[in-house]
Design a protein around this motif. Structure first.
Motif, mmCIF file in Angstrom:
data_model
loop_
_atom_site.group_PDB
_atom_site.id
_atom_site.type_symbol
_atom_site.label_atom_id
_atom_site.label_comp_id
_atom_site.label_asym_id
_atom_site.label_seq_id
_atom_site.Cartn_x
_atom_site.Cartn_y
_atom_site.Cartn_z
ATOM 1 N N GLY A 129 -6.380 -5.572 1.985
ATOM 2 C CA GLY A 129 -7.392 -4.707 2.199
ATOM 3 C C GLY A 129 -7.568 -3.795 3.589
ATOM 4 O O GLY A 129 -8.531 -3.092 3.516
ATOM 5 N N ASP A 130 -6.774 -4.300 4.493
ATOM 6 C CA ASP A 130 -6.648 -3.585 5.862
ATOM 7 C C ASP A 130 -6.542 -2.077 5.501
ATOM 8 O O ASP A 130 -5.535 -1.536 4.699
ATOM 9 N N VAL A 131 -7.137 -1.095 6.161
ATOM 10 C CA VAL A 131 -6.816 0.278 6.020
ATOM 11 C C VAL A 131 -5.395 0.619 7.067
ATOM 12 O O VAL A 131 -5.753 0.244 8.324
ATOM 13 N N VAL A 132 -4.588 1.436 6.553
ATOM 14 C CA VAL A 132 -3.538 1.790 7.485
ATOM 15 C C VAL A 132 -3.854 3.188 8.003
ATOM 16 O O VAL A 132 -3.936 3.968 7.207
ATOM 17 N N ARG A 133 -3.632 3.385 9.223
ATOM 18 C CA ARG A 133 -3.536 4.544 9.915
ATOM 19 C C ARG A 133 -2.139 5.523 9.736
ATOM 20 O O ARG A 133 -1.937 6.798 9.850
ATOM 21 N N SER A 134 -1.100 4.556 9.414
ATOM 22 C CA SER A 134 0.062 5.076 9.370
ATOM 23 C C SER A 134 0.944 4.389 8.046
ATOM 24 O O SER A 134 1.192 3.327 8.273
ATOM 25 N N PRO A 135 1.430 5.095 6.806
ATOM 26 C CA PRO A 135 1.946 4.553 5.898
ATOM 27 C C PRO A 135 3.193 3.342 6.293
ATOM 28 O O PRO A 135 3.175 2.508 5.373
ATOM 29 N N GLY A 136 3.767 3.917 7.377
ATOM 30 C CA GLY A 136 4.828 3.045 7.792
ATOM 31 C C GLY A 136 4.746 1.441 7.837
ATOM 32 O O GLY A 136 5.488 0.817 7.706
ATOM 33 N N MET A 137 3.416 1.568 8.461
ATOM 34 C CA MET A 137 3.053 0.028 8.436
ATOM 35 C C MET A 137 2.893 -0.805 7.572
ATOM 36 O O MET A 137 3.076 -2.259 7.729
ATOM 37 N N LYS A 138 2.879 -0.359 6.169
ATOM 38 C CA LYS A 138 2.736 -1.306 4.999
ATOM 39 C C LYS A 138 4.168 -1.735 4.638
ATOM 40 O O LYS A 138 4.228 -2.755 4.059
#
Ligand code: AMP
Ligand code: MG
Length: 343
Positions: free
Chosen positions: A221-230
């Motif tokens: 559920g965390d919002v990511v500001r940079s897709p690569g973090m996922k």
């Protein structure tokens, strides 16, 4: 398709430029890591990049330019803080996230209304961009999930048969991917640490934020500001653990874990510093403990070496998470799935 590896010369830069203009992909040396380059203004070239890497389509590509003047047509605004960052740290290992212009295909920005732009310091990279006559979209030249390539040979391991040409510019100087900095607002936010450190940005602008996910895993559920973090990154096949704390305690804990693993029939290896004595146990060097930039330059090669040698357990010495050390720990923590032992 046969993949040719050729040294960087005026002739091979021209050949690479022509391939990129024709919609093909080229392995591009830069000061950070080797990139998988294609025409950033061509949606089909972008799709080829995703396919060659096996990259999830929602993870955007960084667009590389050869001069600051080439940025304006690619973005819809350049905030003052971004301008100052460019002046201070370009050419260099820093990507700025800016609002995108319409000429950037949605395939490149993965549907976002922003785009990451970088002006590399590598003469080979800039030579290739100039020869192509277009900005070059280039993610790291590894297959998705593997460590980024820091030599042409690493890139060939991952891209053999998938692209026509890799330009060999020797080993990368920095060895970790660029710092990614969201420069759309007043206070810059570091989304991925790299060679341009939070300390350097703070000294220049008086303020900086480091995204909380730089050193902590994502929770549901965390919002990511940079897709690569996922995405899972850099993971070697070996079960990887990091040991943090005072050097003597770290060395003792690593040696104990090594001997346990060996007794259990595993193949352990240590990623450790030259000054430290591990009593003849297998060690892959992270360079000198006094130079965190050594660990930055060697980490990805060391992770690849683990797999090549068939090691099943990797025990890593932590570095202090300041300066370039933050970038080293960000990559190492992801390789270890955030398994960090405090000694
Ligand atoms: P790579 O190309 O492998 O160096 O990865 C590029 C990194 O930059 C990824 O982590 C992306 O998520 C990040 N990135 C690229 N463009 C954007 C953007 N517009 N907004 C946020 N992060 C971005
Ligand atoms: Mg990458």
């Amino acid at each position: 398709m046969q993949t040719h590896v050729k040294p960087v010369t005026p002739e091979t830069l021209a050949e690479g430029g022509a391939l990129i203009r024709a919609g093909e992909l080229v392995g591009m040396p830069t000061e950070t890591v080797y990139g998988l380059g294609g025409n950033a203004l061509d949606a089909r070239a972008a799709l080829r990049i995703f396919e060659a890497k096996g990259r999830p389509a929602d993870n955007p590509l960084i667009v590389h330019v050869a001069a600051v003047e080439e940025v304006a047509p690619l973005v819809s605004a350049v905030p003052e803080a971004a301008r100052r960052l460019m002046r201070a740290f370009w050419p260099g290992p820093m990507t700025l996230i800016l609002p995108k212009a319409a000429c950037i295909p949605a395939e490149v920005s993965a549907g976002l209304d922003t785009v990451g732009i970088r002006l590399p310091s590598s003469a080979a990279a800039r030579g290739l961009i100039r020869a192509a006559g277009v900005p070059i979209a280039a993610p790291s030249g590894n297959r998705s999930g593997r460590p980024s390539p820091t030599t042409a040979a690493h890139m060939l391991e991952d891209m053999d048969g998938r692209i026509p040409l890799i330009l060999d510019g020797g080993p990368c100087e920095v060895g970790l991917e660029s710092s990614v900095i969201d420069a759309t607002g007043e206070v810059p936010v570091i989304l991925r640490p790299g060679g341009v450190t939070p300390e350097m940005v703070e000294r220049l602008l008086g303020s900086v934020r480091v995204d909380e996910h730089v050193m902590s895993p994502l929770a549901e559920g965390d919002v990511v500001r940079s897709p690569g973090m996922k995405y899972k990154h850099y993971a070697p096949k070996a079960k990887t653990v990091i040991f943090d704390g005072a050097a003597e305690r770290v060395i003792a804990a690593i040696c104990a874990r090594y001997d346990e693993a060996e007794a259990a029939g595993e193949r352990p290896a240590i990623l450790g510093f030259d000054e430290h004595d591990f009593g003849g146990r297998t060690r892959i060097s992270l360079g000198s403990v006094k130079r965190p930039q050594d660990a930055a330059a060697r980490l990805f090669g060391a992770l690849r070496e683990l797999d090549e040698r068939g090691e099943t357990v990797a025990l890593c010495e932590a570095v202090e998470a300041t300066g370039i050390g933050l970038a080293v720990m960000n990559r190492m923590a992801r390789a270890a799935g955030f398994d960090i032992v405090q000694t």
